[in-house]
Design an enzyme around this catalytic site. Sequence first.
Site, mmCIF file in Angstrom:
data_model
loop_
_atom_site.group_PDB
_atom_site.id
_atom_site.type_symbol
_atom_site.label_atom_id
_atom_site.label_comp_id
_atom_site.label_asym_id
_atom_site.label_seq_id
_atom_site.Cartn_x
_atom_site.Cartn_y
_atom_site.Cartn_z
ATOM 1 N N ARG A 18 -2.474 -11.142 8.109
ATOM 2 C CA ARG A 18 -1.295 -11.833 8.734
ATOM 3 C C ARG A 18 -1.842 -13.415 8.534
ATOM 4 N NH1 ARG A 18 -4.886 -11.668 14.092
ATOM 5 N NH2 ARG A 18 -6.310 -11.879 12.596
ATOM 6 N N ASN A 36 -1.931 -7.730 14.301
ATOM 7 C CA ASN A 36 -2.664 -6.542 14.106
ATOM 8 C C ASN A 36 -2.272 -5.604 15.205
ATOM 9 O OD1 ASN A 36 -4.147 -7.163 12.382
ATOM 10 N ND2 ASN A 36 -5.929 -8.212 12.369
#
Length: 88
Positions: A18, A36
């Site tokens: 990320r 996520n």
Amino acid sequence: MVRKHFRFTGRVQGVGFRYRAKYAANGMCITGWVKNEWDGSVEMEAQGTEEAINKMLVLINRSDYIVIDTIETKVIPLVEGERSFYVR
């Protein structure tokens, strides 16, 4: 300009995916988000030029720790007024 929704599977959680995506997106002037999912996948929406989004994907995949097995992609409507890329 295009906006795409991605779903990545593989070794994509717990490996900096990320934050690597955020760094790459900011460098390419791409807006959107990344997060996520409970099943171990990562979802992302990215808005920018087709070329910039493709370069961002290459940068994400250059990590020794990230292993992308599959990428599901679909084009979605643009989000007007979005100014940044963020981690959810």
